[in-house]
Scaffold this motif. Structure first.
Motif, PDB file in Angstrom:
ATOM      1  N   TYR A 106      69.359  59.204  35.853  1.00  0.00           N
ATOM      2  CA  TYR A 106      69.143  60.551  35.337  1.00  0.00           C
ATOM      3  C   TYR A 106      68.495  61.426  36.404  1.00  0.00           C
ATOM      4  O   TYR A 106      68.933  62.557  36.652  1.00  0.00           O
ATOM      5  N   ALA A 107      67.469  60.906  37.079  1.00  0.00           N
ATOM      6  CA  ALA A 107      66.802  61.670  38.130  1.00  0.00           C
ATOM      7  C   ALA A 107      67.755  61.982  39.273  1.00  0.00           C
ATOM      8  O   ALA A 107      67.740  63.091  39.828  1.00  0.00           O
ATOM      9  N   ALA A 108      68.616  61.020  39.615  1.00  0.00           N
ATOM     10  CA  ALA A 108      69.579  61.239  40.698  1.00  0.00           C
ATOM     11  C   ALA A 108      70.597  62.306  40.303  1.00  0.00           C
ATOM     12  O   ALA A 108      71.003  63.129  41.135  1.00  0.00           O
ATOM     13  N   ALA A 109      71.009  62.301  39.037  1.00  0.00           N
ATOM     14  CA  ALA A 109      71.965  63.314  38.574  1.00  0.00           C
ATOM     15  C   ALA A 109      71.333  64.695  38.587  1.00  0.00           C
ATOM     16  O   ALA A 109      71.968  65.675  38.998  1.00  0.00           O
ATOM     17  N   VAL A 110      70.085  64.781  38.149  1.00  0.00           N
ATOM     18  CA  VAL A 110      69.368  66.059  38.168  1.00  0.00           C
ATOM     19  C   VAL A 110      69.238  66.575  39.597  1.00  0.00           C
ATOM     20  O   VAL A 110      69.461  67.763  39.872  1.00  0.00           O
ATOM     21  N   GLN A 111      68.921  65.674  40.529  1.00  0.00           N
ATOM     22  CA  GLN A 111      68.786  66.085  41.923  1.00  0.00           C
ATOM     23  C   GLN A 111      70.129  66.547  42.480  1.00  0.00           C
ATOM     24  O   GLN A 111      70.195  67.531  43.241  1.00  0.00           O
ATOM     25  N   ALA A 112      71.210  65.864  42.092  1.00  0.00           N
ATOM     26  CA  ALA A 112      72.539  66.278  42.553  1.00  0.00           C
ATOM     27  C   ALA A 112      72.866  67.691  42.082  1.00  0.00           C
ATOM     28  O   ALA A 112      73.430  68.499  42.833  1.00  0.00           O
ATOM     29  N   ILE A 113      72.486  68.014  40.851  1.00  0.00           N
ATOM     30  CA  ILE A 113      72.695  69.374  40.344  1.00  0.00           C
ATOM     31  C   ILE A 113      71.890  70.367  41.163  1.00  0.00           C
ATOM     32  O   ILE A 113      72.399  71.427  41.579  1.00  0.00           O
ATOM     33  N   ASP A 115      71.058  70.089  44.116  1.00  0.00           N
ATOM     34  CA  ASP A 115      71.667  70.156  45.452  1.00  0.00           C
ATOM     35  C   ASP A 115      73.022  70.869  45.427  1.00  0.00           C
ATOM     36  O   ASP A 115      73.717  70.913  46.442  1.00  0.00           O
ATOM     37  N   GLY A 116      73.415  71.387  44.269  1.00  0.00           N
ATOM     38  CA  GLY A 116      74.645  72.160  44.181  1.00  0.00           C
ATOM     39  C   GLY A 116      75.904  71.351  43.984  1.00  0.00           C
ATOM     40  O   GLY A 116      77.006  71.837  44.272  1.00  0.00           O
ATOM     41  N   LYS A 117      75.777  70.123  43.457  1.00  0.00           N
ATOM     42  CA  LYS A 117      76.934  69.246  43.317  1.00  0.00           C
ATOM     43  C   LYS A 117      77.551  69.343  41.920  1.00  0.00           C
ATOM     44  O   LYS A 117      76.940  69.806  40.964  1.00  0.00           O
ATOM     45  N   CYS A 118      78.782  68.847  41.831  1.00  0.00           N
ATOM     46  CA  CYS A 118      79.494  68.703  40.560  1.00  0.00           C
ATOM     47  C   CYS A 118      79.295  67.274  40.071  1.00  0.00           C
ATOM     48  O   CYS A 118      79.700  66.317  40.745  1.00  0.00           O
ATOM     49  N   VAL A 119      78.665  67.117  38.907  1.00  0.00           N
ATOM     50  CA  VAL A 119      78.413  65.789  38.331  1.00  0.00           C
ATOM     51  C   VAL A 119      79.342  65.600  37.134  1.00  0.00           C
ATOM     52  O   VAL A 119      79.325  66.385  36.188  1.00  0.00           O
ATOM     53  N   ALA A 142      74.634  64.068  29.312  1.00  0.00           N
ATOM     54  CA  ALA A 142      75.058  65.387  29.802  1.00  0.00           C
ATOM     55  C   ALA A 142      74.132  66.478  29.289  1.00  0.00           C
ATOM     56  O   ALA A 142      73.758  67.398  30.021  1.00  0.00           O
ATOM     57  N   ALA A 143      73.739  66.374  28.021  1.00  0.00           N
ATOM     58  CA  ALA A 143      72.856  67.378  27.425  1.00  0.00           C
ATOM     59  C   ALA A 143      71.498  67.378  28.109  1.00  0.00           C
ATOM     60  O   ALA A 143      70.942  68.450  28.421  1.00  0.00           O
ATOM     61  N   ARG A 144      70.945  66.211  28.358  1.00  0.00           N
ATOM     62  CA  ARG A 144      69.610  66.139  28.968  1.00  0.00           C
ATOM     63  C   ARG A 144      69.627  66.674  30.398  1.00  0.00           C
ATOM     64  O   ARG A 144      68.678  67.351  30.822  1.00  0.00           O
ATOM     65  N   ILE A 145      70.695  66.380  31.137  1.00  0.00           N
ATOM     66  CA  ILE A 145      70.794  66.918  32.500  1.00  0.00           C
ATOM     67  C   ILE A 145      70.871  68.438  32.463  1.00  0.00           C
ATOM     68  O   ILE A 145      70.195  69.133  33.233  1.00  0.00           O
ATOM     69  N   ALA A 146      71.669  68.965  31.541  1.00  0.00           N
ATOM     70  CA  ALA A 146      71.829  70.420  31.446  1.00  0.00           C
ATOM     71  C   ALA A 146      70.546  71.101  31.006  1.00  0.00           C
ATOM     72  O   ALA A 146      70.173  72.160  31.536  1.00  0.00           O
ATOM     73  N   LEU A 147      69.855  70.519  30.039  1.00  0.00           N
ATOM     74  CA  LEU A 147      68.611  71.124  29.558  1.00  0.00           C
ATOM     75  C   LEU A 147      67.529  71.090  30.628  1.00  0.00           C
ATOM     76  O   LEU A 147      66.706  72.003  30.724  1.00  0.00           O
ATOM     77  N   GLU A 148      67.522  70.047  31.432  1.00  0.00           N
ATOM     78  CA  GLU A 148      66.517  69.931  32.500  1.00  0.00           C
ATOM     79  C   GLU A 148      66.781  70.919  33.627  1.00  0.00           C
ATOM     80  O   GLU A 148      65.840  71.487  34.198  1.00  0.00           O
ATOM     81  N   THR A 149      68.043  71.139  33.965  1.00  0.00           N
ATOM     82  CA  THR A 149      68.378  71.958  35.129  1.00  0.00           C
ATOM     83  C   THR A 149      68.808  73.379  34.788  1.00  0.00           C
ATOM     84  O   THR A 149      68.794  74.252  35.650  1.00  0.00           O
ATOM     85  N   GLY A 150      69.223  73.602  33.548  1.00  0.00           N
ATOM     86  CA  GLY A 150      69.775  74.907  33.179  1.00  0.00           C
ATOM     87  C   GLY A 150      71.159  75.163  33.745  1.00  0.00           C
ATOM     88  O   GLY A 150      71.640  76.299  33.733  1.00  0.00           O
ATOM     89  N   CYS A 151      71.824  74.094  34.214  1.00  0.00           N
ATOM     90  CA  CYS A 151      73.135  74.260  34.850  1.00  0.00           C
ATOM     91  C   CYS A 151      74.229  74.453  33.800  1.00  0.00           C
ATOM     92  O   CYS A 151      74.058  74.098  32.630  1.00  0.00           O
ATOM     93  N   PRO A 152      75.382  75.005  34.196  1.00  0.00           N
ATOM     94  CA  PRO A 152      76.512  75.089  33.265  1.00  0.00           C
ATOM     95  C   PRO A 152      77.045  73.704  32.917  1.00  0.00           C
ATOM     96  O   PRO A 152      77.064  72.802  33.757  1.00  0.00           O
ATOM     97  N   VAL A 153      77.466  73.545  31.664  1.00  0.00           N
ATOM     98  CA  VAL A 153      78.223  72.364  31.246  1.00  0.00           C
ATOM     99  C   VAL A 153      79.642  72.829  30.943  1.00  0.00           C
ATOM    100  O   VAL A 153      79.851  73.657  30.057  1.00  0.00           O
ATOM    101  N   ILE A 154      80.595  72.310  31.705  1.00  0.00           N
ATOM    102  CA  ILE A 154      81.994  72.722  31.572  1.00  0.00           C
ATOM    103  C   ILE A 154      82.743  71.657  30.780  1.00  0.00           C
ATOM    104  O   ILE A 154      82.904  70.528  31.243  1.00  0.00           O
ATOM    105  N   PRO A 155      83.233  71.988  29.569  1.00  0.00           N
ATOM    106  CA  PRO A 155      83.937  70.992  28.756  1.00  0.00           C
ATOM    107  C   PRO A 155      85.411  70.896  29.140  1.00  0.00           C
ATOM    108  O   PRO A 155      86.069  71.902  29.394  1.00  0.00           O
ATOM    109  N   VAL A 156      85.909  69.669  29.187  1.00  0.00           N
ATOM    110  CA  VAL A 156      87.315  69.447  29.510  1.00  0.00           C
ATOM    111  C   VAL A 156      87.916  68.491  28.484  1.00  0.00           C
ATOM    112  O   VAL A 156      87.380  67.394  28.254  1.00  0.00           O
ATOM    113  N   GLY A 157      89.009  68.919  27.867  1.00  0.00           N
ATOM    114  CA  GLY A 157      89.814  68.017  27.058  1.00  0.00           C
ATOM    115  C   GLY A 157      90.974  67.522  27.891  1.00  0.00           C
ATOM    116  O   GLY A 157      91.626  68.320  28.581  1.00  0.00           O
ATOM    117  N   GLN A 158      91.207  66.217  27.893  1.00  0.00           N
ATOM    118  CA  GLN A 158      92.291  65.682  28.729  1.00  0.00           C
ATOM    119  C   GLN A 158      93.141  64.712  27.923  1.00  0.00           C
ATOM    120  O   GLN A 158      92.662  64.025  27.025  1.00  0.00           O
TER     121      GLN A 158
END
Length: 245
Positions: A106-113, A115-119, A142-158
Motif C-alpha cells: 500500500y505504501a509503495a502504491a501511494v508513493q508511486a502515485i 511520483d506521477g505513475k499509473c497504478v 483502490a479506494a484507500r490509495i485514492a483517499l490517501e493521495t486524492g488522485c483520480p480513479v479511472i474505471p475501466v470495463g473490459q
C-alpha cells in the motif's frame, strides 16, 4: 492514441518488443474513452478481472495512451529470481496477501502515485466468480490509495480476454483473433470523501462507487444490466474451487 513520454527502462523495452507483436497478432482491439486516461500525473486505473490475460491487455491499453502501468502483483511471482528481477525493474509492486507485507505494498502504491505513475488495480483481487462474469464485491485497496493521495480513479470495463484464455485454463485460443474491448470511464467522484475521517464507512462507500463505475462501463460494452447484488465470495463461496474438487 498518444505517444509515450515516460522513460521505459530496459524491462519495458524487453516487454514491448516481445509482447506487443503477439498481442497485435492475436487480438482485435476496441479502445473506447481513452481520452479519460490522464496524460500526466499519478492515477489509479481500476478494472474488472475476467482472465489471467488481463494484465497484458490492460498494459496494452495504457501503453497505447502514452503511459506505463505499475501493477500490484502477487508476491509469489517475485520469488522466481529472473521474473522477480524483471518485475522490479519494471516498477511492479509485490503484494503479500493477508500479511503485514500488504502494508508495504500500500505504501509503495501511494508513493508511486506521488511520483506521477499509473497504478493498475483489480479491486476484486481475483478473477470474478460471478456465473455471468459480472464484477464481484470489491476490496478496498483502490479506494484507500485514492483517499490517501486524492488522485483520480479511472474505471475501466473490459470484455473479451476470457475468450482467449478462459478462467483457470492454460491453453489460449488465439485463432481466429478475438476482440478485446476496453471502455474507459470518467474519474470516479470521491471528492466529498477525501477530507472525511477514513473510517470503514467512508472506505466502503468509495469502494462501492468504484465498483459501480466499473460495472457501468461493462454494462455499456455488453448492452446488458448487471445484477443488483454483486457476487460475494464470502457469502456465496468460490464456485471454481468447488468445481475442481
Amino acid at each position: 492514441m498518444r505517444d509515450l513520454t515516460e522513460k521505459r527502462g530496459w524491462a519495458f523495452d524487453v516487454g514491448v518488443v516481445i509482447l506487443k507483436p503477439v498481442l497485435l497478432a492475436t487480438t482485435r482491439r476496441r479502445w473506447i474513452g481513452g481520452e479519460n486516461l490522464p496524460e500526466t500525473g499519478g492515477f489509479v486505473i481500476a478494472l474488472n478481472h475476467i482472465s489471467h490475460l488481463d494484465p497484458l491487455t490492460a498494459a496494452h491499453l495504457v501503453y497505447d495512451h502514452g503511459r506505463l502501468p505499475r501493477y500490484l502483483a502477487k508476491s509469489g511471482l517475485f520469488k522466481n529470481k529472473a521474473l522477480g528481477t524483471f518485475l522490479r525493474a519494471a516498477g511492479q509492486i509485490p503484494v503479500e496477501r493477508e500479511s503485514s507485507g500488504a502494508v508495504g505494498a500500500y505504501a509503495a502504491a501511494v508513493q508511486a502515485i506521488h511520483d506521477g505513475k499509473c497504478v493498475v488495480v483489480y479491486p476484486e483481487a481475483t478473477i470474478t466468480r460471478d456465473p455471468e462474469m459480472w464484477p464481484m464485491r470489491g476490496k478496498s485497496g483502490a479506494a484507500r490509495i485514492a483517499l490517501e493521495t486524492g488522485c483520480p480513479v479511472i474505471p475501466v470495463g473490459q470484455w473479451g480476454a476470457h475468450e482467449i484464455l478462459p478462467p483457470y485454463t492454460k491453453k489460449p485460443h488465439v485463432v481466429p483473433p478475438r476482440e478485446i474491448t476496453m471502455r474507459v470511464g470518467p474519474p470516479v467522484d470521491l471528492s466529498d470523501l477525501v477530507d472525511r475521517e477514513r473510517d470503514a464507512s467512508v472506505v466502503n462507500e468509495a469502494t462501492d462507487r468504484i465498483m459501480a463505475a466499473i460495472t457501468h462501463q461493462l454494462e455499456l460494452i455488453r448492452g446488458q444490466e448487471a445484477p443488483v447484488e454483486r457476487y460475494d465470495m464470502r457469502v456465496q463461496g468460490d464456485r471454481f474451487k468447488r468445481g475442481r474438487k
